[in-house]
Design a protein around this motif. Sequence first.
Motif, PDB file in Angstrom:
ATOM      1  N   ALA A  42     -11.711 -19.649  35.170  1.00 50.67           N
ATOM      2  CA  ALA A  42     -10.545 -18.863  35.583  1.00 50.67           C
ATOM      3  C   ALA A  42     -10.785 -18.149  36.916  1.00 50.67           C
ATOM      4  O   ALA A  42      -9.852 -17.927  37.686  1.00 50.67           O
ATOM      5  CB  ALA A  42     -10.200 -17.841  34.502  1.00 50.67           C
ATOM      6  N   MET A  43     -12.032 -17.791  37.196  1.00 50.13           N
ATOM      7  CA  MET A  43     -12.364 -17.057  38.424  1.00 50.13           C
ATOM      8  C   MET A  43     -12.568 -17.961  39.636  1.00 50.13           C
ATOM      9  O   MET A  43     -12.454 -17.515  40.772  1.00 50.13           O
ATOM     10  CB  MET A  43     -13.638 -16.229  38.215  1.00 50.13           C
ATOM     11  CG  MET A  43     -13.522 -15.120  37.191  1.00 50.13           C
ATOM     12  SD  MET A  43     -12.432 -13.800  37.763  1.00 50.13           S
ATOM     13  CE  MET A  43     -11.025 -14.064  36.707  1.00 50.13           C
ATOM     14  N   LEU A  44     -12.862 -19.249  39.429  1.00 42.86           N
ATOM     15  CA  LEU A  44     -13.169 -20.167  40.537  1.00 42.86           C
ATOM     16  C   LEU A  44     -12.106 -20.181  41.643  1.00 42.86           C
ATOM     17  O   LEU A  44     -12.468 -20.189  42.825  1.00 42.86           O
ATOM     18  CB  LEU A  44     -13.427 -21.573  40.014  1.00 42.86           C
ATOM     19  CG  LEU A  44     -14.811 -21.800  39.405  1.00 42.86           C
ATOM     20  CD1 LEU A  44     -14.895 -23.177  38.749  1.00 42.86           C
ATOM     21  CD2 LEU A  44     -15.909 -21.633  40.449  1.00 42.86           C
ATOM     22  N   PRO A  45     -10.815 -20.158  41.324  1.00 36.48           N
ATOM     23  CA  PRO A  45      -9.824 -20.160  42.409  1.00 36.48           C
ATOM     24  C   PRO A  45      -9.833 -18.878  43.247  1.00 36.48           C
ATOM     25  O   PRO A  45      -9.274 -18.851  44.333  1.00 36.48           O
ATOM     26  CB  PRO A  45      -8.483 -20.292  41.676  1.00 36.48           C
ATOM     27  CG  PRO A  45      -8.811 -20.819  40.328  1.00 36.48           C
ATOM     28  CD  PRO A  45     -10.183 -20.316  40.013  1.00 36.48           C
ATOM     29  N   LEU A  46     -10.479 -17.829  42.750  1.00 37.63           N
ATOM     30  CA  LEU A  46     -10.456 -16.534  43.434  1.00 37.63           C
ATOM     31  C   LEU A  46     -11.609 -16.316  44.405  1.00 37.63           C
ATOM     32  O   LEU A  46     -11.585 -15.384  45.198  1.00 37.63           O
ATOM     33  CB  LEU A  46     -10.450 -15.406  42.400  1.00 37.63           C
ATOM     34  CG  LEU A  46      -9.316 -15.446  41.376  1.00 37.63           C
ATOM     35  CD1 LEU A  46      -9.461 -14.324  40.373  1.00 37.63           C
ATOM     36  CD2 LEU A  46      -7.968 -15.384  42.090  1.00 37.63           C
ATOM     37  N   GLY A  47     -12.656 -17.137  44.302  1.00 35.45           N
ATOM     38  CA  GLY A  47     -13.783 -16.951  45.204  1.00 35.45           C
ATOM     39  C   GLY A  47     -15.030 -17.674  44.742  1.00 35.45           C
ATOM     40  O   GLY A  47     -14.986 -18.555  43.884  1.00 35.45           O
ATOM     41  N   GLU A  48     -16.164 -17.278  45.317  1.00 29.79           N
ATOM     42  CA  GLU A  48     -17.467 -17.864  44.998  1.00 29.79           C
ATOM     43  C   GLU A  48     -18.016 -17.199  43.733  1.00 29.79           C
ATOM     44  O   GLU A  48     -18.314 -16.010  43.732  1.00 29.79           O
ATOM     45  CB  GLU A  48     -18.401 -17.618  46.179  1.00 29.79           C
ATOM     46  CG  GLU A  48     -19.796 -18.112  46.000  1.00 29.79           C
ATOM     47  CD  GLU A  48     -20.678 -17.680  47.160  1.00 29.79           C
ATOM     48  OE1 GLU A  48     -21.837 -17.337  46.904  1.00 29.79           O
ATOM     49  OE2 GLU A  48     -20.205 -17.688  48.314  1.00 29.79           O
ATOM     50  N   VAL A  49     -18.149 -17.968  42.663  1.00 32.28           N
ATOM     51  CA  VAL A  49     -18.541 -17.424  41.365  1.00 32.28           C
ATOM     52  C   VAL A  49     -20.018 -17.696  41.081  1.00 32.28           C
ATOM     53  O   VAL A  49     -20.490 -18.815  41.232  1.00 32.28           O
ATOM     54  CB  VAL A  49     -17.683 -18.028  40.224  1.00 32.28           C
ATOM     55  CG1 VAL A  49     -18.117 -17.494  38.872  1.00 32.28           C
ATOM     56  CG2 VAL A  49     -16.212 -17.751  40.465  1.00 32.28           C
ATOM     57  N   THR A  50     -20.723 -16.648  40.661  1.00 30.69           N
ATOM     58  CA  THR A  50     -22.098 -16.761  40.187  1.00 30.69           C
ATOM     59  C   THR A  50     -22.122 -16.237  38.758  1.00 30.69           C
ATOM     60  O   THR A  50     -21.491 -15.224  38.463  1.00 30.69           O
ATOM     61  CB  THR A  50     -23.057 -15.935  41.060  1.00 30.69           C
ATOM     62  OG1 THR A  50     -22.988 -16.424  42.398  1.00 30.69           O
ATOM     63  CG2 THR A  50     -24.485 -16.029  40.557  1.00 30.69           C
ATOM     64  N   VAL A  51     -22.830 -16.934  37.878  1.00 29.78           N
ATOM     65  CA  VAL A  51     -22.932 -16.530  36.477  1.00 29.78           C
ATOM     66  C   VAL A  51     -24.374 -16.107  36.195  1.00 29.78           C
ATOM     67  O   VAL A  51     -25.304 -16.852  36.477  1.00 29.78           O
ATOM     68  CB  VAL A  51     -22.528 -17.684  35.533  1.00 29.78           C
ATOM     69  CG1 VAL A  51     -22.679 -17.271  34.075  1.00 29.78           C
ATOM     70  CG2 VAL A  51     -21.097 -18.125  35.814  1.00 29.78           C
ATOM     71  N   ALA A  52     -24.539 -14.904  35.646  1.00 30.51           N
ATOM     72  CA  ALA A  52     -25.847 -14.409  35.221  1.00 30.51           C
ATOM     73  C   ALA A  52     -25.670 -13.847  33.821  1.00 30.51           C
ATOM     74  O   ALA A  52     -24.851 -12.952  33.606  1.00 30.51           O
ATOM     75  CB  ALA A  52     -26.367 -13.331  36.162  1.00 30.51           C
ATOM     76  N   ALA A  53     -26.402 -14.392  32.868  1.00 31.55           N
ATOM     77  CA  ALA A  53     -26.255 -13.974  31.475  1.00 31.55           C
ATOM     78  C   ALA A  53     -27.569 -14.206  30.743  1.00 31.55           C
ATOM     79  O   ALA A  53     -28.434 -14.951  31.222  1.00 31.55           O
ATOM     80  CB  ALA A  53     -25.129 -14.774  30.809  1.00 31.55           C
ATOM     81  N   PRO A  54     -27.726 -13.584  29.575  1.00 34.58           N
ATOM     82  CA  PRO A  54     -28.944 -13.812  28.796  1.00 34.58           C
ATOM     83  C   PRO A  54     -29.115 -15.295  28.478  1.00 34.58           C
ATOM     84  O   PRO A  54     -28.139 -16.023  28.318  1.00 34.58           O
ATOM     85  CB  PRO A  54     -28.707 -13.012  27.513  1.00 34.58           C
ATOM     86  CG  PRO A  54     -27.681 -11.999  27.869  1.00 34.58           C
ATOM     87  CD  PRO A  54     -26.818 -12.640  28.897  1.00 34.58           C
ATOM     88  N   GLU A  55     -30.364 -15.728  28.379  1.00 35.36           N
ATOM     89  CA  GLU A  55     -30.615 -17.143  28.087  1.00 35.36           C
ATOM     90  C   GLU A  55     -30.237 -17.529  26.663  1.00 35.36           C
ATOM     91  O   GLU A  55     -30.108 -18.699  26.359  1.00 35.36           O
ATOM     92  CB  GLU A  55     -32.072 -17.492  28.366  1.00 35.36           C
ATOM     93  CG  GLU A  55     -33.068 -16.788  27.485  1.00 35.36           C
ATOM     94  CD  GLU A  55     -34.510 -17.122  27.858  1.00 35.36           C
ATOM     95  OE1 GLU A  55     -34.733 -17.920  28.787  1.00 35.36           O
ATOM     96  OE2 GLU A  55     -35.401 -16.578  27.213  1.00 35.36           O
ATOM     97  N   ARG A  56     -30.047 -16.538  25.802  1.00 32.08           N
ATOM     98  CA  ARG A  56     -29.602 -16.802  24.427  1.00 32.08           C
ATOM     99  C   ARG A  56     -28.593 -15.741  24.022  1.00 32.08           C
ATOM    100  O   ARG A  56     -28.463 -14.718  24.686  1.00 32.08           O
ATOM    101  CB  ARG A  56     -30.793 -16.812  23.470  1.00 32.08           C
ATOM    102  CG  ARG A  56     -31.564 -15.521  23.437  1.00 32.08           C
ATOM    103  CD  ARG A  56     -32.830 -15.651  22.581  1.00 32.08           C
ATOM    104  NE  ARG A  56     -33.633 -14.455  22.655  1.00 32.08           N
ATOM    105  CZ  ARG A  56     -33.478 -13.374  21.890  1.00 32.08           C
ATOM    106  NH1 ARG A  56     -32.526 -13.353  20.967  1.00 32.08           N
ATOM    107  NH2 ARG A  56     -34.244 -12.321  22.030  1.00 32.08           N
ATOM    108  N   GLU A  57     -27.894 -15.975  22.969  1.00 27.08           N
ATOM    109  CA  GLU A  57     -26.873 -15.053  22.468  1.00 27.08           C
ATOM    110  C   GLU A  57     -27.513 -13.719  22.093  1.00 27.08           C
ATOM    111  O   GLU A  57     -28.521 -13.683  21.396  1.00 27.08           O
ATOM    112  CB  GLU A  57     -26.180 -15.689  21.258  1.00 27.08           C
ATOM    113  CG  GLU A  57     -24.927 -14.986  20.806  1.00 27.08           C
ATOM    114  CD  GLU A  57     -25.206 -13.844  19.864  1.00 27.08           C
ATOM    115  OE1 GLU A  57     -24.482 -12.842  19.947  1.00 27.08           O
ATOM    116  OE2 GLU A  57     -26.151 -13.933  19.073  1.00 27.08           O
ATOM    117  N   MET A  58     -26.944 -12.630  22.602  1.00 27.77           N
ATOM    118  CA  MET A  58     -27.487 -11.298  22.324  1.00 27.77           C
ATOM    119  C   MET A  58     -26.370 -10.285  22.093  1.00 27.77           C
ATOM    120  O   MET A  58     -26.441  -9.150  22.570  1.00 27.77           O
ATOM    121  CB  MET A  58     -28.395 -10.847  23.475  1.00 27.77           C
ATOM    122  CG  MET A  58     -29.623 -11.718  23.608  1.00 27.77           C
ATOM    123  SD  MET A  58     -30.874 -11.054  24.699  1.00 27.77           S
ATOM    124  CE  MET A  58     -31.444  -9.648  23.783  1.00 27.77           C
ATOM    125  N   SER A  59     -25.339 -10.689  21.362  1.00 26.91           N
ATOM    126  CA  SER A  59     -24.230  -9.793  21.077  1.00 26.91           C
ATOM    127  C   SER A  59     -24.732  -8.524  20.400  1.00 26.91           C
ATOM    128  O   SER A  59     -25.714  -8.536  19.671  1.00 26.91           O
ATOM    129  CB  SER A  59     -23.209 -10.480  20.171  1.00 26.91           C
ATOM    130  OG  SER A  59     -22.584 -11.522  20.875  1.00 26.91           O
TER     131      SER A  59
END
Length: 92
Positions: free
Chosen positions: A24-41
């Motif tokens: 959803a964010m791609l049309p708005l600009g340069e997107v970088t994703v940084a998140a935990p390597e595993r689920e940590m809810s």
Amino acid sequence: MTKRILVTNDDGIHAEGIQRLEEAMLPLGEVTVAAPEREMSATSQSLSLNSPLRVHRVDARHFAVAGAPAHARPPPPRCAPAHPAARPVVAV
């Protein structure tokens, strides 16, 4: 000036929700994703104190963080460099 967008969450780098938010964010600009390597809810405010913090580059725009979700998010606005092109987006 291209907007730079950081997408992060506590569900992990491979979670469906973060992938959809990235799309959803791609049309708005340069997107970088940084998140935990595993689920940590439910641990989003915790910190990793007894193990080294490691960031693994999945590809040019995706980074998996071995540590608590708090390490994958940007610093609070009072600590972050003032850059008008940087826009963090956090998936909740």
